[in-house]
Write a protein that holds these residues in place. Structure first.
Motif, short mmCIF file in Angstrom:
data_model
loop_
_atom_site.label_atom_id
_atom_site.label_comp_id
_atom_site.label_asym_id
_atom_site.label_seq_id
_atom_site.Cartn_x
_atom_site.Cartn_y
_atom_site.Cartn_z
N TYR A 54 4.66 -8.18 2.39
CA TYR A 54 5.35 -7.26 1.48
C TYR A 54 6.07 -8.00 0.36
O TYR A 54 6.11 -7.53 -0.77
N MET A 101 11.47 -4.91 4.71
CA MET A 101 10.28 -5.42 4.04
C MET A 101 10.43 -6.90 3.67
O MET A 101 9.45 -7.65 3.68
N LEU A 119 8.85 2.78 6.90
CA LEU A 119 9.81 3.60 6.16
C LEU A 119 10.74 4.42 7.06
O LEU A 119 11.76 4.92 6.59
N SER A 143 5.09 -7.29 -3.46
CA SER A 143 6.14 -6.81 -4.36
C SER A 143 6.26 -7.71 -5.58
O SER A 143 6.41 -7.24 -6.71
N PRO A 192 11.15 -7.04 -2.49
CA PRO A 192 11.31 -5.62 -2.19
C PRO A 192 12.72 -5.11 -2.49
O PRO A 192 13.72 -5.71 -2.11
N LEU A 252 2.49 1.09 1.78
CA LEU A 252 3.74 1.70 2.20
C LEU A 252 3.53 3.14 2.67
O LEU A 252 4.15 3.59 3.64
N ALA A 257 14.09 -1.76 2.33
CA ALA A 257 13.85 -2.95 1.52
C ALA A 257 14.19 -4.22 2.30
O ALA A 257 13.45 -5.22 2.26
N ILE A 292 16.90 3.76 2.21
CA ILE A 292 15.92 2.98 1.44
C ILE A 292 16.36 1.54 1.24
O ILE A 292 15.53 0.63 1.12
N ILE A 305 10.07 0.17 -4.01
CA ILE A 305 9.53 1.11 -3.03
C ILE A 305 9.18 2.45 -3.68
O ILE A 305 8.07 2.96 -3.53
#
Length: 327
Positions: free
Chosen positions: A148, A142, A59, A152, A160, A53, A139, A135, A165
């Motif tokens: 991912y 992801m 991001l 996760s 995610p 990440l 997620a 955020i 994260i």
């Protein structure tokens, strides 16, 4: 019913065991164990997810910048810009701090706003001049990537989420430990030849003559406090005052580590000093007479040779193995 409970217990036990800290965090000689939250103990899968990440532009809103855009490993996780640059080429308000030994910090941002690495991760994601994103949306992005999702699940037993994260990136950042410089070889590892005579003279100036270690002391070369170092009479940046509005916090900033200082220029909260020579000149004057300036900052006089000795010592804090991480 009993068999179901037994199966459930075994499943829970298996899940728990998979999250037992299994990451071998190498602690340099002379360093203490860093604090690691109970709910985010280090595992290889968590560190791997966090590292992925950290270097991924997923991001940011338009997928153009990552954590590593400003925190570049070969520059001790800084960017050599006066101030950081985020999405759409927008400049942020302060110089990018190094991530050297952030596992040992208990306050983050240059004004000490955040109390943990986990909380800190949110800031660049939501800051409009950095990643300009959310955020929750990261997620969701992801979840569309099977790699991912799998990482996760392995790391946190969850698809995610915002918490996955923040925890994963914080876990990776706690592995960024630097403690293998020539100074460490000399002071902690007992190699009397690790520093040359110039550096030894500079070391004596640093610790015994100028008392730089009053602020930049300890194994990490910082006392971790917040203070004013007399940069200006009037600061465009109000520093910690922006948090609570108190005059005693005006132009107060966190004391940075000096580890890897020779490669983390430009210096100061606003990146206004480009060289160690300039920094030493500033402190030799005693700084400006700001109302909140630390009483520890007093004028001093050094010969040209002594200045070079001091700078040579500061270069001995460079850990070349740290700079080559991720190569």
């Amino acid at each position: 019913m009993k068999s179901l409970l037994t199966i459930g217990s075994l499943l829970f036990a298996g899940l728990f065991l998979s999250f037992v800290a299994d990451y071998d965090l190498l602690i340099p000689k002379g360093f203490p164990q860093p604090y690691i939250p109970e709910d985010n103990q280090l595992t290889q899968s968590r560190v791997d997810l966090g590292k992925k990440l950290f270097f991924d532009t997923v991001l940011s809103r338009d997928s153009t910048v990552s954590c590593a855009s400003c925190h570049i490993p070969k520059f001790a996780f800084t960017d050599r810009r006066t101030k950081g640059v985020g999405i759409r080429g927008q400049e942020v308000s302060r110089n990018t701090p190094t991530l050297t030994n952030v596992a040992y910090q208990d306050k983050f941002l240059l004004d000490g706003l955040n109390p943990s690495l986990e909380a800190q991760v949110n800031i660049p994601i939501h800051e409009k001049n950095e990643f300009d994103f959310n955020i929750i949306l990261v997620a969701e992005r992801m979840k569309k990537n099977q790699d991912y999702v799998a990482l996760s699940m392995e790391a946190y037993g969850s698809e995610p989420t915002p918490r996955v994260i923040t925890n994963a990136i914080a876990a990776y950042e706690r592995t960024l430990i630097s403690g293998n410089s020539p100074y460490d070889e000399f002071h902690f590892q007992g190699d009397s030849t690790a520093l040359n005579e110039t550096q030894k003279r500079g070391k004596n100036l640093f610790f015994n003559t100028l008392y730089c270690s009053e602020c930049h002391g300890g194994f990490n070369f910082t006392n971790g406090e917040l203070t004013n170092n007399g940069m200006y009479d009037h600061y465009p940046d109000s520093g910690r005052m922006r948090l609570f509005g108190m005059e005693k916090d005006r132009a107060i900033f966190k004391v940075p580590t000096l580890r890897n200082i020779a490669v983390t220029f430009p210096y100061m909260h606003d990146g206004s000093m480009t060289s160690l020579e300039e920094v030493i000149e500033h402190y030799s004057t005693g700084g400006k007479n700001h109302q909140n300036k630390s009483a520890l900052i007093q004028p001093f006089v050094l010969t040209n040779e002594e200045k070079q000795d001091l700078i040579s010592f500061l270069h001995s804090l460079t850990d070349s193995s740290f700079l080559s991480l991720n190569e």
